[in-house]
Write a protein that holds these residues in place. Structure first.
Motif, mmCIF file in Angstrom:
data_model
loop_
_atom_site.group_PDB
_atom_site.id
_atom_site.type_symbol
_atom_site.label_atom_id
_atom_site.label_comp_id
_atom_site.label_asym_id
_atom_site.label_seq_id
_atom_site.Cartn_x
_atom_site.Cartn_y
_atom_site.Cartn_z
ATOM 1 N N ARG A 78 -12.806 3.876 -3.645
ATOM 2 C CA ARG A 78 -12.373 4.984 -2.524
ATOM 3 C C ARG A 78 -13.184 5.468 -1.642
ATOM 4 N NH1 ARG A 78 -8.708 9.938 -4.708
ATOM 5 N NH2 ARG A 78 -10.485 10.506 -6.064
ATOM 6 N N THR A 114 -15.888 -0.088 1.742
ATOM 7 C CA THR A 114 -14.893 0.535 2.291
ATOM 8 C C THR A 114 -15.644 1.257 3.531
ATOM 9 O OG1 THR A 114 -13.346 0.909 0.189
ATOM 10 C CG2 THR A 114 -13.147 2.366 2.283
ATOM 11 N N VAL A 147 -10.914 0.688 6.578
ATOM 12 C CA VAL A 147 -9.761 1.943 6.859
ATOM 13 C C VAL A 147 -9.774 2.542 7.951
ATOM 14 C CG1 VAL A 147 -9.269 2.430 4.259
ATOM 15 C CG2 VAL A 147 -11.407 3.274 5.267
ATOM 16 N N THR A 148 -8.867 2.963 8.448
ATOM 17 C CA THR A 148 -8.453 3.505 9.613
ATOM 18 C C THR A 148 -8.418 4.949 9.818
ATOM 19 O OG1 THR A 148 -6.094 3.061 9.667
ATOM 20 C CG2 THR A 148 -7.467 1.490 10.579
ATOM 21 N N HIS A 150 -6.425 8.332 7.897
ATOM 22 C CA HIS A 150 -5.143 9.104 8.052
ATOM 23 C C HIS A 150 -5.227 10.548 8.106
ATOM 24 C CE1 HIS A 150 -5.162 9.501 3.590
ATOM 25 N NE2 HIS A 150 -5.699 8.692 3.775
ATOM 26 N N ALA A 226 -6.020 -1.546 3.263
ATOM 27 C CA ALA A 226 -5.201 -0.932 2.334
ATOM 28 C C ALA A 226 -3.900 -0.329 3.544
ATOM 29 C CB ALA A 226 -5.680 -0.016 1.747
ATOM 30 N N THR A 227 -2.895 -0.535 3.367
ATOM 31 C CA THR A 227 -1.678 -0.276 3.884
ATOM 32 C C THR A 227 -0.254 -0.104 3.484
ATOM 33 O OG1 THR A 227 -0.803 -0.127 6.462
ATOM 34 C CG2 THR A 227 -1.426 -2.336 5.361
ATOM 35 N N THR A 246 0.477 -0.433 -2.176
ATOM 36 C CA THR A 246 1.036 0.394 -3.514
ATOM 37 C C THR A 246 2.439 0.468 -3.412
ATOM 38 O OG1 THR A 246 0.619 2.700 -4.395
ATOM 39 C CG2 THR A 246 0.932 2.587 -2.064
ATOM 40 N N ASP A 324 -1.065 11.668 7.772
ATOM 41 C CA ASP A 324 0.091 10.777 8.361
ATOM 42 C C ASP A 324 0.225 9.378 7.811
ATOM 43 O OD1 ASP A 324 -1.866 9.264 9.887
ATOM 44 O OD2 ASP A 324 -1.194 9.497 11.811
ATOM 45 N N ALA A 325 -0.238 9.240 6.703
ATOM 46 C CA ALA A 325 -0.173 7.844 6.141
ATOM 47 C C ALA A 325 1.391 7.421 5.734
ATOM 48 C CB ALA A 325 -1.067 7.797 4.728
ATOM 49 N N GLN A 326 1.632 6.247 5.931
ATOM 50 C CA GLN A 326 2.962 5.903 5.458
ATOM 51 C C GLN A 326 3.288 5.190 4.222
ATOM 52 O OE1 GLN A 326 4.805 3.862 8.868
ATOM 53 N NE2 GLN A 326 3.805 5.283 10.308
ATOM 54 N N TRP A 328 2.429 6.061 1.309
ATOM 55 C CA TRP A 328 2.884 6.645 0.014
ATOM 56 C C TRP A 328 4.035 7.520 0.242
ATOM 57 C CZ3 TRP A 328 -2.554 6.990 1.418
ATOM 58 C CH2 TRP A 328 -3.186 6.268 0.519
HETATM 59 C C1 LIG Z 1 -4.083 1.335 -2.241
HETATM 60 C C2 LIG Z 1 -4.759 2.365 -1.119
HETATM 61 C C3 LIG Z 1 -6.031 2.595 -1.066
HETATM 62 C C4 LIG Z 1 -6.547 3.303 -0.059
HETATM 63 N N1 LIG Z 1 -7.928 3.591 0.060
HETATM 64 C C5 LIG Z 1 -8.464 4.539 1.072
HETATM 65 C C6 LIG Z 1 -9.730 5.169 1.019
HETATM 66 O O1 LIG Z 1 -10.564 4.723 0.067
HETATM 67 N N2 LIG Z 1 -10.117 5.839 2.027
HETATM 68 C C7 LIG Z 1 -9.352 6.252 3.172
HETATM 69 O O2 LIG Z 1 -9.633 6.673 4.006
HETATM 70 N N3 LIG Z 1 -8.031 5.573 3.021
HETATM 71 C C8 LIG Z 1 -7.600 4.950 2.032
HETATM 72 N N4 LIG Z 1 -6.123 4.455 1.995
HETATM 73 C C9 LIG Z 1 -5.301 4.845 3.180
HETATM 74 C C10 LIG Z 1 -5.231 3.568 4.001
HETATM 75 O O3 LIG Z 1 -6.532 3.263 4.572
HETATM 76 C C11 LIG Z 1 -4.428 4.162 5.316
HETATM 77 O O4 LIG Z 1 -5.172 5.189 6.166
HETATM 78 C C12 LIG Z 1 -3.177 4.684 5.277
HETATM 79 O O5 LIG Z 1 -2.358 4.144 4.183
HETATM 80 C C13 LIG Z 1 -2.241 4.910 6.238
HETATM 81 O O6 LIG Z 1 -2.015 3.879 6.768
HETATM 82 P P1 LIG Z 1 -0.448 3.381 6.601
HETATM 83 O O7 LIG Z 1 0.296 4.593 7.323
HETATM 84 O O8 LIG Z 1 -0.618 2.088 7.521
HETATM 85 O O9 LIG Z 1 -0.219 3.010 5.344
HETATM 86 C C14 LIG Z 1 -5.807 3.606 0.993
HETATM 87 C C15 LIG Z 1 -4.308 3.297 1.017
HETATM 88 C C16 LIG Z 1 -4.067 2.596 -0.062
HETATM 89 C C17 LIG Z 1 -2.492 2.099 0.053
#
Ligand SMILES: Cc1cc2nc3c(=O)[nH]c(=O)nc-3n(C[C@H](O)[C@H](O)[C@H](O)COP(=O)(O)O)c2cc1C
Length: 399
Positions: A78, A114, A147-148, A150, A226-227, A246, A324-326, A328
């Protein structure tokens, strides 16, 4: 996604899976279920229940070496950029550098760094050169977890105005353009020139007669991301070898097993339509002891040590930052079984037999690999190797 270099008439872009002898092809062709460790190079604690855990390089290297000894294929960590007070103990190592450094202290395991590719800005020529260098040091075992970003605080830390996070889907189009250029630099047999400002994605870098050599040993390093969002899945199925997913529902294993099949089918289908195969990886925390009762008691002790239970210590401050991650969003839906929320993206709790049952169930619904984390990392990883791994071998999940 560019399947050829961004230079008109440039060569096609190959992946490690196009080479039968690449470490990734070897792992995938040998092991029915990939095994990885999800490290924590940050001083973040879920509970006051004591552990041996440490954010230090040495502790995390010991975990990776133990995982390698057990035959694991993958290690990554992470990575977050949090302001003061964001980590419980203030310390956090950079995952790109730490995992890269482990290349010289390991022999077979893949080391996936990462990296937040949009903070900076990061020049693709830097990334292509760093990647080629780590690819050669690791002999094709190094990879990139893109990773982009969030969390708004992270964009602000890198100079965005307050609240100025790059819009969700635009993050993926910007990252895709960057990666197209990085991959082109790895594939090219000529210098390349490229001006991102002409494309309107928001990227600002330019390259004039740029060249990277040596080339990576197997086309390019392994790429993971990861997304859980539609835009992120499009990006991953274009660009990545492995998608780190996830549960679209809750963290409880029942909820994960219920909601994952449709999610995995959708991802595999989108990849197939593009003529691609993508491996799915999920990150469970394994809480195990020799008997069901002992494992439950261990999980309960961890849960009781969380803030808001029987004590008032404040852990996991990072959870409060705006995101704003989707991926979770199922966690906010009370109709899903949510589990104990004790770390990991899903929870596997039980005796070795029960843990093996749950891992087998994940494999049956289409999970290609598990990226494990543990509450007390090193001793619990050793317990996994002694008690659970032999059961996975008996069941044909590991060779
Ligand atoms: C299993 C998993 C692990 C992740 N690990 C990281 C991380 O270490 N650092 C980070 O900034 N984001 C992490 N993320 C977040 C993703 O990189 C991404 O920013 C987030 O899921 C939002 O994107 P989404 O809306 O496309 O899911 C993780 C996401 C998932 C699902």
């Amino acid at each position: 996604m560019a399947t050829h270099s961004v230079r008109p008439g440039g060569p096609s872009i190959k992946s490690p899976l196009d080479f039968a002898d690449s470490p990734l092809s070897q792992a995938i062709s040998t092991q029915p279920l990939l095994l990885g460790v999800f490290l924590n190079l940050q001083d973040i604690h879920v509970s006051s229940q004591p552990t041996t855990n440490s954010w230090t390089y040495d502790y995390n290297l010991a975990c990776v070496q133990e995982a390698e000894r057990q035959g694991f294929e993958l290690a990554f960590s992470r990575m977050q950029w949090l302001p003061k007070g964001g980590y419980d103990g203030e310390a956090s190592l950079d995952a790109f550098i730490a995992l890269g450094a482990m290349a010289s202290a390991t022999k077979t395991i893949h080391l996936i760094s990462t990296l937040h590719v949009l903070y900076g800005p990061l020049h693709p020529l830097h990334l292509a050169k760093w990647g080629a260098t780590l690819d050669h040091i690791s002999k094709g075992r190094w990879g990139l977890n893109i990773v982009t970003g969030h969390r708004v605080v992270e964009h602000e830390m890198f100079g965005a105005p307050p609240g100025g996070r790059i819009e969700h889907d635009q993050r993926y189009s910007r990252s895709s353009e960057l990666l197209d250029v990085v991959k082109s630099l790895w594939a090219e047999d000529e210098n390349i020139s490229y001006d991102a400002t002409e494309k309107g994605n928001g990227n600002t870098w330019r390259l004039n007669n740029a060249w990277v050599s040596p080339k990576p040993l197997y086309g390019r390093p392994v790429i993971v991301n990861a997304t859980g969002s539609p835009a992120g899945i499009e990006f991953a199925t274009d660009q990545s070898d492995i998608i780190f997913i996830t549960s679209p529902g809750g963290a409880h294993i029942d909820s994960a097993l219920e909601t994952l099949p449709a999610h995995i089918a959708n991802i595999k289908d989108i990849a197939r339509q593009k003529g691609r195969d993508i491996k799915t990886l999920i990150n469970p925390i394994v809480v195990s002891r020799d008997t069901t009762e002992e494992a439950d008691a261990y999980a309960t002790a961890i849960w009781k040590g969380k803030p808001g239970q029987e004590n008032i210590q404040s852990f996991g401050q990072n959870k409060h930052y705006d995101s704003d991650a989707q991926a979770w969003k199922g966690r906010k839906d009370a109709s899903h079984k949510q589990g104990l929320n004790i770390g990991g993206n899903i929870e596997i709790i039980g005796s070795p037999e029960q843990v093996a049952d749950q891992i087998e169930a994940l494999h049956k619904i289409g999970i290609d690999g598990i990226q494990l984390c543990f509450y007390d990392f090193l001793p619990d990883l050793k317990h996994f190797g002694e008690k659970i791994l032999p059961l996975l071998k008996e069941r044909g999940l590991r060779v």
